[in-house]
Enzyme design. Sequence first.
Site, PDB file in Angstrom:
ATOM      1  N   TYR A  67      -1.784  47.025 -21.216  1.00 46.39           N
ATOM      2  CA  TYR A  67      -0.933  46.320 -22.747  1.00 46.39           C
ATOM      3  C   TYR A  67      -1.144  44.960 -22.983  1.00 46.39           C
ATOM      4  O   TYR A  67      -1.102  44.172 -22.878  1.00 46.39           O
ATOM      5  CB  TYR A  67       0.780  46.716 -21.427  1.00 46.39           C
ATOM      6  CG  TYR A  67       1.541  46.552 -21.892  1.00 46.39           C
ATOM      7  CD1 TYR A  67       2.374  47.390 -23.572  1.00 46.39           C
ATOM      8  CD2 TYR A  67       2.675  45.144 -22.310  1.00 46.39           C
ATOM      9  CE1 TYR A  67       4.038  47.108 -23.969  1.00 46.39           C
ATOM     10  CE2 TYR A  67       3.700  45.018 -23.038  1.00 46.39           C
ATOM     11  CZ  TYR A  67       4.004  46.032 -23.932  1.00 46.39           C
ATOM     12  OH  TYR A  67       5.922  46.187 -24.572  1.00 46.39           O
ATOM     13  N   LYS A 115       4.337  33.170 -21.559  1.00 44.13           N
ATOM     14  CA  LYS A 115       5.566  33.086 -20.266  1.00 44.13           C
ATOM     15  C   LYS A 115       5.257  32.014 -19.752  1.00 44.13           C
ATOM     16  O   LYS A 115       6.195  31.608 -20.086  1.00 44.13           O
ATOM     17  CB  LYS A 115       4.373  34.399 -19.367  1.00 44.13           C
ATOM     18  CG  LYS A 115       3.915  36.107 -20.001  1.00 44.13           C
ATOM     19  CD  LYS A 115       4.843  36.668 -18.819  1.00 44.13           C
ATOM     20  CE  LYS A 115       4.289  38.025 -19.112  1.00 44.13           C
ATOM     21  NZ  LYS A 115       5.750  38.817 -19.371  1.00 44.13           N
ATOM     22  N   ASP A 148      -6.231  38.400 -24.013  1.00 44.23           N
ATOM     23  CA  ASP A 148      -4.709  38.502 -23.469  1.00 44.23           C
ATOM     24  C   ASP A 148      -4.616  37.990 -22.247  1.00 44.23           C
ATOM     25  O   ASP A 148      -4.497  39.203 -21.381  1.00 44.23           O
ATOM     26  CB  ASP A 148      -3.959  40.030 -23.394  1.00 44.23           C
ATOM     27  CG  ASP A 148      -2.814  39.960 -23.431  1.00 44.23           C
ATOM     28  OD1 ASP A 148      -2.511  38.615 -23.423  1.00 44.23           O
ATOM     29  OD2 ASP A 148      -2.069  40.996 -24.188  1.00 44.23           O
TER      30      ASP A 148
HETATM   31  N1  HOZ Z   1       6.570  44.909 -20.316  1.00 49.52           N
HETATM   32  C1  HOZ Z   1       7.122  43.516 -19.433  1.00 49.52           C
HETATM   33  C2  HOZ Z   1       6.281  43.612 -18.339  1.00 49.52           C
HETATM   34  N2  HOZ Z   1       4.475  43.756 -18.294  1.00 49.52           N
HETATM   35  C3  HOZ Z   1       8.526  43.981 -19.377  1.00 49.52           C
HETATM   36  C4  HOZ Z   1       9.535  42.740 -19.461  1.00 49.52           C
HETATM   37  C5  HOZ Z   1      10.775  42.847 -19.939  1.00 49.52           C
HETATM   38  O1  HOZ Z   1      11.191  43.944 -19.350  1.00 49.52           O
HETATM   39  O2  HOZ Z   1      11.267  41.754 -19.736  1.00 49.52           O
END
Ligand code: HOZ
Length: 435
Positions: free
Chosen positions: A154, A277, A249
């Site tokens: 992802y 992050k 990534d």
């Molecule tokens: N897709 C995000 C973690 N891999 C989640 C982000 C969120 O809900 O804050």
Amino acid sequence: MSKNLESKPLEPSTLSHSLWQRAQKRLVGGVNSPVRAFRGVGGEPFFVNKAQGCTITDVDGREYIDFVGTWGPAILGHAPQVVIDAVTETAKHGTSFGIPNPLEVEMAETICRLVPSVEKVRMTNSGTEAVMSAIRLARGFTGRERIVKFEGCYHGHVDSLLVKAGSGALTLGQPDSAGIPATLAELTTTVPFNDIESLKAVFRDQGSEIACVILEPVPANAGLYLPEPGYLEAIRQLCTEHGALLIFDEVMTGFRLARGGAQEIFGITPDLTTMGKVIGGGLPVGAFGGRADIMDHLAPLGPVYQAGTLSGNPLALAAGLAQLKEMERINGWARLESLGAQMEESMRILIKGKPLTYQRIGSMFCLYFTEGPVRNLTDAKKSDTAAFARYFHAALENGIYFAPSQYEAGFLSTAHSREALEQTFRIMIRTLAKY
Ligand code: HOZ
């Protein structure tokens, strides 16, 4: 929500329940990011208004040991004093200038020092933006249009990459999002992870069209699985042979698995790296960087356009720099490895002889409800997600918060005490007893 998940509404008298009722009327699905809606585990999410160290506190005053860490950024735990001080002090002098500021220079220098493959940087406001821009840059630099990604990886909600995507898309059973033009999706080729023959075949057929190969070097959006020995090296070699750019990534793994991220651990030099992050210390941030000759194709030097009103935001960069400095001062990565190893040792004892698989690298982990090995998306999808949902709720009821989806990784912070891990272990003994 899948039918076999128990629905566990919160007590009607709780503040969280009434906020959830209001949220669903005015926020789509009650949330601003889909995984938070608990669709992967059933029941209602709780609302949090306080977090400190490894603990989060909900609006009804319940405390939980947190293994989500705001999905990765909270590497020092929640609200570390150094970050709070840096943000407070910086905010006194302005929250955004839209004009170059000294923190941007310091952050770019810090990133280049910690991640040697990165010679030049562009800051963004999220990991999604960083990836979107890196893909455009790869296409602009190579003059090619095709990109290759891996099933279950992802990379944020970037149009070209919401194809066989992990994270929330996988949790909700929508790995190929609606709203992506077919002509764009056609330019994305997907291959299974840890299967070099598939990638070789793609390069044989489409090698001259491929602008870039993008991957999470440690995929952490379909749970967590690791690259097998030699796999990343082979990807690197194929990219080099065919003139395609290799993009790591490292939004999740960067500055977390090691100072220099996964690329430091595995000894691979990507052409471009996307980040986020940890470098925002819990404020919205992203970045991408890499070889100077590639990065110089970005505007204003080159023809690939990329911009952002809030990019290089002083608050986000002050928070991120404070966090990185503290991680270096305390050698936080050694502490994270030691905590991760402690948790792994306990979990290995606990799951012995059970059809469960625990995977970990540094401070990231995942428990799958299937026998291993789990080495790609196909294996990860064998996990019994209804069993995961029961485990999630049992842990939650006992004050332990894991991510509300089988397909998200868990995170440790330097603020997780050995006592917190022992407490978690005692609860896990009960929670996993029936599996
Ligand atoms: N897709 C995000 C973690 N891999 C989640 C982000 C969120 O809900 O804050």
